[in-house]
Scaffold this motif. Structure first.
Motif, short mmCIF file in Angstrom:
data_model
loop_
_atom_site.label_atom_id
_atom_site.label_comp_id
_atom_site.label_asym_id
_atom_site.label_seq_id
_atom_site.Cartn_x
_atom_site.Cartn_y
_atom_site.Cartn_z
N SER A 129 0.83 -1.21 0.00
CA SER A 129 0.00 0.00 0.00
C SER A 129 0.86 1.25 0.00
N CYS A 130 0.23 2.34 -0.41
CA CYS A 130 0.88 3.65 -0.42
C CYS A 130 0.87 4.22 0.99
N CYS A 132 1.07 7.24 2.04
CA CYS A 132 0.23 8.43 2.15
C CYS A 132 -1.22 8.04 2.44
N CYS A 133 -1.68 6.98 1.80
CA CYS A 133 -3.08 6.57 1.96
C CYS A 133 -3.29 5.74 3.22
N CYS A 148 -3.20 10.86 -1.88
CA CYS A 148 -2.68 11.00 -3.24
C CYS A 148 -3.35 10.04 -4.23
N CYS A 149 -3.67 8.82 -3.77
CA CYS A 149 -4.29 7.86 -4.68
C CYS A 149 -5.70 8.29 -5.08
N CYS A 154 -0.50 8.64 -7.29
CA CYS A 154 0.09 7.89 -6.18
C CYS A 154 1.55 8.29 -6.00
N CYS A 155 1.92 8.51 -4.74
CA CYS A 155 3.31 8.92 -4.46
C CYS A 155 4.27 7.73 -4.55
N LYS A 156 3.74 6.52 -4.62
CA LYS A 156 4.52 5.28 -4.80
C LYS A 156 5.48 5.01 -3.65
N ARG A 157 5.21 5.60 -2.49
CA ARG A 157 6.03 5.32 -1.31
C ARG A 157 5.44 4.12 -0.60
N ARG A 158 6.23 3.05 -0.49
CA ARG A 158 5.77 1.82 0.14
C ARG A 158 6.50 1.61 1.46
#
Length: 424
Positions: A129-130, A132-133, A148-149, A154-158
């Protein structure tokens, strides 16, 4: 005639099976009161549990129940149980992980209804999951503050694999306490396999880079600190927690007894990470000289500061590495200092903790055995030392094999004859 106990004081009764149980009124997380039971093999054991229960009630701490929401149980565990068992930094980390990630996903589940499938599904989804979310996913956000999603970017930070492991550790520890209190029959987090972490390769500085860094650090007011970190492998908080009473310059050694960490907005002194971390470390002659010069420099700074030299009353008064006004150096400031040093020395940027790895690699290159390195660094087990520096030890092991070849070849040439048969 025995005096009757007042209402709310609790009762202790012997059961038919020989055990004892006690009951008392306690607070629920919603503020209402309910009757709670505790059990034990002896009257004294139950009396102790009852006293603990009543003390929490007097403090306004809600009691746990098997039907309460898991989010409420986490609140109870972090407030009433975890502070007595965890170090401040670990507790702060657990509180953050619970607030940001665990409660939004599992908080509404009933404690006694939480299943291994719930935990497994949560960890699986969490890993992909992201971030941020994930943070505050259960809260409604204003239109302009959507994650962001939700807006298609999506910031794509995992989450890192290590963060997933910490999440699992929080679940495991909290549910283990629920088992001890007989609220649940099993720890479902223990049933779920611990997420694996791919070990990152340690990239310490080499000898040339170390020399360049120390040469650049010579004019720095904390030059002795950088030399100490590289020479002894102390952790950042351990070095900044040192006092002059911990150091024996004549004997060339120091004693690690405390550390300092920033917890939220406070700098807190505590005990080192593990029992092995409380240790005595030998100092090189270069470290002794640097510390001696640093003490003289500190005395000059004290005179220049005059009335402005005001250590914090709650902190040790004879700290070695202080600010120019005598206060403890913030561990986070060392990161900024080292970044500037690396830039000026024209070496690749490293973390302060990488200087600890650099110390270990330099010792290995000098042929120091793993057990000595373990004691120097304060690792809890030698396995940790071997696993962390396995790639560095490959070079040392190859050199040892080559030395064995040299020894055997030298021996055969010197003797000038083959070994005798076993039956001669």
């Amino acid at each position: 005639m025995a005096k009757r106990r007042a209402n709310g004081e609790g009762t202790i009764t012997k059961r038919k099976d020989g055990r004892y149980h006690a009951a008392a009124y306690v607070y629920r997380p919603d503020g209402t009161r309910t009757r709670k039971f505790v059990y034990g093999k002896t009257r004294d054991e139950v009396a102790g549990k009852l006293t603990e229960l009543q003390e929490k009630t007097r403090q306004g701490i809600p009691a746990a129940s098997s039907t309460m929401a898991f989010g409420d149980y986490l609140t109870y565990w972090l407030a009433a149980v975890a502070p007595e068992r965890l170090k401040p930094a670990t507790l702060n980390s657990y509180e953050g992980l619970s607030r940001l990630y665990i409660r939004p996903a599992l908080g509404k589940k009933k404690l006694n209804r939480l299943s291994p499938a719930d935990v497994r599904l949560f960890l699986t989804e969490f890993k992909v999951s992201c971030l941020c979310c994930l943070r505050g996913a259960d809260k409604e956000r204003p239109e302009g503050k959507r994650n962001c999603c939700a807006v298609g970017h999506c910031c794509k930070r995992r989450p890192s694999a290590r963060t997933v492991q910490y999440i699992h550790a929080v679940l495991r520890s909290a549910l283990q306490q629920a088992m001890r209190e007989e609220l649940i029959a099993r720890n479902v987090a223990r049933i779920v396999e611990t997420p694996t972490v791919d070990a990152k390769e340690v990239r310490p500085l080499d000898t040339g880079e170390v020399r360049m860094l120390l040469k650049t650090a010579q004019p720095h007011r904390l030059q002795a600190l950088w030399l100490l970190l590289i020479s002894t492998g102390l952790r950042r908080g351990e070095a900044l927690g040192l006092t002059w009473s911990d150091v024996d310059l004549a004997g060339g050694q120091l004693r690690v007894r405390r550390n300092v960490q920033r917890i939220r907005r406070e700098l807190i002194f505590g005990t080192p990470k593990t029992m092995r971390s409380v240790r005595t470390v030998a100092l090189s002659k270069g470290c002794v000289r640097a510390l001696t010069e640093h003490r003289e420099q500190q005395e000059r700074e004290r005179k220049v500061a005059g009335p402005k030299w005001k250590p914090v009353p709650e902190h040790p008064t004879d700290l070695i590495f202080t600010t120019v006004t005598g206060r403890v150096t913030d561990p986070r400031s060392l990161n900024r200092m080292l970044t500037i040093l690396c830039r000026d020395a024209k070496v690749r940027r490293v973390r302060v903790h990488d200087l600890r790895h650099t110390c270990a690699s330099l010792l290995l290159a000098q042929g120091v055995d793993a057990r000595t390195i373990m004691e120097t660094l304060g690792h809890s087990t030698i396995t940790m030392t071997l696993d962390t520096y396995a790639h560095v030890m490959d070079t040392t092991l190859r050199a040892a094999a080559e030395r064995m070849d040299d020894a055997l070849e030298f021996g055969s040439e010197e003797e000038g004859e083959t070994a005798p048969d076993d039956d001669v």
